[in-house]
Design an enzyme around this catalytic site. Structure first.
Site, PDB file in Angstrom:
ATOM      1  CB  ALA A   1     -69.311  19.369 -22.214  1.00 14.73           C
ATOM      2  CG  ASP A   2     -67.244  23.936 -21.029  1.00 11.69           C
ATOM      3  OD1 ASP A   2     -68.443  24.013 -21.361  1.00 11.69           O
ATOM      4  OD2 ASP A   2     -66.848  23.965 -19.854  1.00 11.69           O
TER       5      ASP A   2
ATOM      6  CG  ASP B   1     -67.066  17.955 -27.262  1.00 11.53           C
ATOM      7  OD1 ASP B   1     -65.900  17.854 -27.687  1.00 11.53           O
ATOM      8  OD2 ASP B   1     -67.652  17.051 -26.643  1.00 11.53           O
TER       9      ASP B   1
ATOM     10  CG  LEU C   1     -30.777   4.184 -33.040  1.00  9.77           C
ATOM     11  CD1 LEU C   1     -31.654   4.325 -31.803  1.00  9.77           C
ATOM     12  CD2 LEU C   1     -29.683   5.235 -33.035  1.00  9.77           C
TER      13      LEU C   1
ATOM     14  CD  GLU D   1     -33.675  11.303 -26.958  1.00  4.62           C
ATOM     15  OE1 GLU D   1     -34.328  10.713 -27.829  1.00  4.62           O
ATOM     16  OE2 GLU D   1     -32.919  12.261 -27.203  1.00  4.62           O
TER      17      GLU D   1
ATOM     18  CE  LYS E   1     -34.366   1.024 -30.386  1.00  4.43           C
ATOM     19  NZ  LYS E   1     -35.548   0.506 -31.057  1.00  4.43           N
TER      20      LYS E   1
ATOM     21  CG  ASP F   1     -41.479  -1.625 -29.655  1.00  4.88           C
ATOM     22  OD1 ASP F   1     -41.023  -1.462 -30.802  1.00  4.88           O
ATOM     23  OD2 ASP F   1     -41.727  -2.731 -29.173  1.00  4.88           O
TER      24      ASP F   1
ATOM     25  NE  ARG G   1     -35.126   3.660 -40.669  1.00  3.61           N
ATOM     26  CZ  ARG G   1     -34.635   2.531 -41.145  1.00  3.61           C
ATOM     27  NH1 ARG G   1     -35.447   1.553 -41.475  1.00  3.61           N
ATOM     28  NH2 ARG G   1     -33.337   2.372 -41.297  1.00  3.61           N
TER      29      ARG G   1
ATOM     30  CE1 TYR H   1     -36.514   9.466 -33.381  1.00  4.66           C
ATOM     31  CE2 TYR H   1     -38.238   8.641 -31.928  1.00  4.66           C
ATOM     32  CZ  TYR H   1     -37.498   8.538 -33.099  1.00  4.66           C
ATOM     33  OH  TYR H   1     -37.751   7.521 -33.973  1.00  4.66           O
TER      34      TYR H   1
ATOM     35  CE  LYS I   1     -31.617   9.992 -29.960  1.00  2.00           C
ATOM     36  NZ  LYS I   1     -32.849  10.734 -30.225  1.00  2.00           N
TER      37      LYS I   1
ATOM     38  CE  LYS J   1     -34.235  -3.900 -29.350  1.00  2.42           C
ATOM     39  NZ  LYS J   1     -33.897  -4.055 -30.746  1.00  2.42           N
TER      40      LYS J   1
ATOM     41  CB  CYS K   1     -59.321 -29.492 -45.732  1.00  2.00           C
ATOM     42  SG  CYS K   1     -59.669 -29.915 -44.024  1.00  2.00           S
TER      43      CYS K   1
ATOM     44  CB  CYS L   1     -61.967 -33.606 -45.217  1.00  2.00           C
ATOM     45  SG  CYS L   1     -62.201 -31.951 -45.910  1.00  2.00           S
TER      46      CYS L   1
ATOM     47  CB  CYS M   1     -62.062 -26.896 -44.901  1.00  2.00           C
ATOM     48  SG  CYS M   1     -62.806 -28.392 -45.556  1.00  2.00           S
TER      49      CYS M   1
ATOM     50  CB  CYS N   1     -64.678 -30.838 -43.330  1.00  2.00           C
ATOM     51  SG  CYS N   1     -63.080 -30.956 -42.508  1.00  2.00           S
TER      52      CYS N   1
HETATM   53  S1  IVH Z   1     -33.073   8.421 -32.754  1.00  2.00           S
HETATM   54  C1  IVH Z   1     -30.220   8.358 -36.182  1.00  2.00           C
HETATM   55  N1  IVH Z   1     -34.505   8.322 -30.553  1.00  2.00           N
HETATM   56  O1  IVH Z   1     -35.539   3.254 -32.787  1.00  2.00           O
HETATM   57  C2  IVH Z   1     -31.124   8.379 -35.016  1.00  2.00           C
HETATM   58  N2  IVH Z   1     -34.855   6.658 -32.208  1.00  2.00           N
HETATM   59  O2  IVH Z   1     -33.704   1.170 -33.685  1.00  2.00           O
HETATM   60  C3  IVH Z   1     -32.164   7.321 -35.042  1.00  2.00           C
HETATM   61  N3  IVH Z   1     -36.607   5.041 -31.653  1.00  2.00           N
HETATM   62  O3  IVH Z   1     -35.780   3.887 -36.210  1.00  2.00           O
HETATM   63  C4  IVH Z   1     -33.347   7.645 -34.311  1.00  2.00           C
HETATM   64  N4  IVH Z   1     -37.153   5.916 -29.703  1.00  2.00           N
HETATM   65  O4  IVH Z   1     -37.858   4.321 -34.767  1.00  2.00           O
HETATM   66  C5  IVH Z   1     -34.237   7.758 -31.736  1.00  2.00           C
HETATM   67  N5  IVH Z   1     -35.727   8.345 -28.566  1.00  2.00           N
HETATM   68  C6  IVH Z   1     -35.460   7.805 -29.747  1.00  2.00           C
HETATM   69  C7  IVH Z   1     -36.142   6.662 -30.212  1.00  2.00           C
HETATM   70  C8  IVH Z   1     -35.806   6.106 -31.449  1.00  2.00           C
HETATM   71  C9  IVH Z   1     -37.412   4.963 -30.576  1.00  2.00           C
HETATM   72  C10 IVH Z   1     -36.646   4.100 -32.788  1.00  2.00           C
HETATM   73  C11 IVH Z   1     -36.662   4.744 -34.146  1.00  2.00           C
HETATM   74  C12 IVH Z   1     -35.501   4.150 -34.868  1.00  2.00           C
HETATM   75  C13 IVH Z   1     -35.254   2.897 -34.103  1.00  2.00           C
HETATM   76  C14 IVH Z   1     -33.850   2.408 -34.257  1.00  2.00           C
END
Ligand code: IVH
Length: 675
Positions: free
Chosen positions: A39-40, A42, A88, A118, A120, A122, A141, A235, A299, A323, A418, A421, A436, A441
């Site tokens: 509220a503050d 806001d 990647l 890091e 990954k 999604d 991208r 990232y 990385k 993965k 359909c 029918c 349809c 029908c």
């Molecule tokens: S680095 C060249 N870091 O994964 C470096 N990518 O499969 C590429 N992604 O297109 C990106 N978490 O959308 C990097 N900690 C992370 C990530 C990450 C998710 C995604 C990103 C990339 C895809 C590749």
């Protein structure tokens, strides 16, 4: 000493206020650790809005009030990336990870590399270009070289800073012109809520948070994006398309110091064993994260070695994505069939290679409609991940695409006629569904009866597909009321139905008369009225007669009933055949009255209007809260409004309230009123 010009003075005042707001946005959206009450916050925001309204010349594009701006667009403009946005390479086992390290050792001639680990995330990768500390452009991208300019949508994401003070950047070691790359995503909870809301409203649903994110980022109206509760994690940090700090770990820290949201779940590993420990520790815990991850990105930490290692075609050699295995079951789509429902809707259904999930064998999963198929990019022959959530119907959540699961090739097309029918199939402009159009029908009648008899509706056990098909084909049942006129003799004329079964079905039909009012309402098959809405209607009106007489306005007072549902209900009861049906059901002796739910009286006689995004409740929850306490929720502000409940980004309704002198309260005050 001369007094400053009035505009200068106001400018200063406004800028100080903006900095305070930016700070609190950062505490709330980036750190998830607010220092002040909503509220503050806001109040600060409203004060800024007021000052800016008084001095429109002083509004700047990086003001916190300017996150949602601009009109819906026709399309997106293309934008070139400063350097290619790569993908990647993947590893699926510890062995593949070791192979990657071996190649890295060979190519760099070193074995003392450290690795940044890091999550990954999604979601969808997104580049943010800052110029002079201000967010200039957000670019998807795209094909890696050219993406789409989605700046207006990106600006609505609260964890993305619109501007960063020069001294702050300097302290972080970042020049005023720079670029971050990261992942935009939708938290799982927001996905679930928004998708459920869409399902209730009869809108196309999304298969997973990733697809919802992609749909939202490419949404043409930024005010819609603003409601979708997106988040962003940075990232990569670049200048002129290149890394400029000597370590990825330092870049992460620098972005964090500059005020970006950087995922805290990261680790600088000294060797591959430490990497593996990190990977394993997150595999079991990933379900506890508020967003989805599909692996771990590893990385090479030193950017000098990264440069030395370089790139293959579309991926860097200096990074790899480990993965995780799919969480649901993975199976193959052998075919896509089309079912016709009670509304005439054609539903594509995946015929799956049978696969066990949670104790049962699954061989079918709904694909909802053509949009859903296109959104997932599903082809016949694809391998897909299938999940069974809280409900019984299994869901296809994503297409699996890796070395072991090659993509399918056969495209699915919606039939023009359909399949039941042969009637014409149409898709109404703006709707996701194909239907349809043949009113007669048989699938519609069969679907209506199957719905009526199903477990959650009238629970008539034994009235399955085979029996319903026979009953309708022989003309014994032309609507659901006819079920109650069936006799044993009539049933015995059907194929393969013995005396005992006939008696059982009749007993089941008879027993259904005792089911409560909400089941009858649900059973009528009114468009957009599901079990939950039926329940609210029953509690609100207490009888079917009251509902048949209600106006759209009366109906809109019911919890979760908006104009679309209200209209559909009024339309249903305006139809002569439907009125006859209701009267036949009454004669048959079904339950037409129920218990009106006694409302609280705390807010009796008070009218509320909700506006903006509430932090702790969805709109529906807030509405229910008010209504349960005896209050009324209206869609527009007038002199009769007692309170406007304003969340963040409240717009014209808030201005109207001010204009009319209506009390404006926050979420907390509402909670206080309700008790
Ligand atoms: S680095 C060249 N870091 O994964 C470096 N990518 O499969 C590429 N992604 O297109 C990106 N978490 O959308 C990097 N900690 C992370 C990530 C990450 C998710 C995604 C990103 C990339 C895809 C590749």
């Amino acid at each position: 000493m001369s007094t400053p010009a009035p505009d200068k003075k106001n400018d200063k005042k406004i800028e100080v206020l903006r900095e305070r707001i930016r700070h609190h946005e950062y505490r709330y959206y980036v750190l998830d650790a607010p220092e002040i009450k909503d509220a503050d916050f806001d109040k600060l925001m409203n004060e800024l809005k007021r000052l800016e309204a008084e001095h429109p010349k002083l509004i700047t594009p990086d003001s916190p009030t300017q996150r949602v701006g601009g009109k819906p667009r026709e399309g997106f403009v293309k934008a070139k990336h400063s350097s290619p946005m790569l993908s990647l390479d993947n590893a699926y086992s510890q062995e593949e990870l070791r192979d990657w390290e071996r190649r890295v050792h060979e190519l760099s001639g070193r074995t003392d590399l450290e690795y940044m680990c890091e999550l990954k995330l999604d979601g969808m990768s997104l580049a943010l270009v800052y110029s002079d500390g201000r967010l200039e452009r957000g670019i998807t991208r795209g094909d890696g070289n050219i993406g789409e300019d989605v700046t207006l949508n990106v600006r609505t994401v609260r964890s993305i800073p619109l501007s960063i003070a020069k001294d702050k950047l300097k302290k972080a070691g970042i020049p005023p012109d720079f670029e971050v790359r990261g992942e935009i995503l939708m938290p799982t909870e927001a996905f679930r809520e928004l998708n459920e809301q869409r399902e209730r409203q009869g809108l196309a649903v999304f298969a997973n948070p990733r697809n919802f994110t992609a749909g939202t980022v490419r949404q043409l109206d930024p005010s819609i994006t603003a409601q979708r509760r997106m988040d962003y994690f940075a990232y990569l940090l670049l200048k002129d398309g290149q890394t400029f700090l000597d370590r990825q770990s330092k870049a992460m820290d620098a972005m964090e110091a500059a005020g970006f949201k950087v995922n805290p779940n990261r680790k600088l590993a000294k060797n591959l064993d430490e990497v593996w420990t990190f990977i394993q520790s997150w595999e079991s815990r990933r379900g506890s994260l508020p967003y989805e991850i599909d692996g771990i990105v590893v990385k090479v930490d030193r950017t000098a070695w990264q440069r030395e290692l370089g790139f293959t075609g579309k991926a860097p050699r200096w990074a790899i994505a480990y993965k995780y295995a799919a969480r649901g079951a993975v199976t193959q789509i052998e075919d896509i069939l089309v079912q016709v429902g009670r509304t005439g809707k054609l539903t594509p259904v995946a015929a799956l290679k049978p696969v066990p999930i949670g104790g049962t064998t699954v061989s079918r999963a709904t694909l909802h409609n053509l949009d859903f198929i296109e959104q997932l990019g599903v082809k016949i022959g694809d391998w897909v991940e299938v999940e069974r959530g809280g409900d019984v119907i299994p869901k296809v959540v994503k297409v699996v695409d890796d070395n072991e699961h090659p993509r399918g090739k056969k495209e699915f097309h919606m039939p023009e006629h359909c399949p039941v029918c042969g009637g014409n199939v149409v898709r109404t402009e703006g709707e996701a569904d194909h239907r349809c159009v043949n009113a007669n029908c048989p699938a519609k009648l069969q679907g209506t009866i199957l719905h009526f008899a199903s477990r959650h509706v009238m629970n008539i056990d034994g009235l399955g597909e085979v029996l319903v098909n026979q009953l309708t084909e022989r003309g014994l049942v032309k609507n659901v009321a006819d079920l109650y006129k069936l006799t044993k003799d009539a049933l015995l004329t059907l194929d393969r139905l013995g005396e005992k079964s006939a008696e059982n079905v009749l007993a089941e039909i008879d027993a259904s008369k005792q089911l409560p009012l909400e089941r009858v309402i649900y059973g009528l098959g009114i468009r957009f009225v599901g079990g939950r809405t039926a329940q609210f209607l029953a509690e609100h009106f207490g009888s079917l007669d009251a509902i048949t007489k209600a106006s759209t306005e009366d109906l809109e007072e019911v919890n979760e009933v908006g104009p679309r549902i209200a209209e559909s209900i009024v339309e249903f009861f305006a139809d002569e055949h439907n009125r006859k049906l209701v009267s036949d059901l009454r004669k048959a002796g079904l339950t037409f009255t129920g218990q009106k739910k006694e409302k609280g009286t705390k807010l009796a006689g008070k009218t509320f209007v909700l506006t903006g995004t509430l932090a702790r409740h969805t709109r529906d929850e807030a509405k229910k809260m008010i209504e349960d306490a005896g209050g009324r929720v209206s869609g527009s502000v007038s002199k009769k409004t007692d309170y406007v409940v304003a969340g963040s980004d409240a717009g014209s309704k808030l201005d109207k309230a001010r204009e009319l002198g209506v009390s404006v309260i926050g979420e907390e005050e509402l909670e206080g009123l309700v008790g």
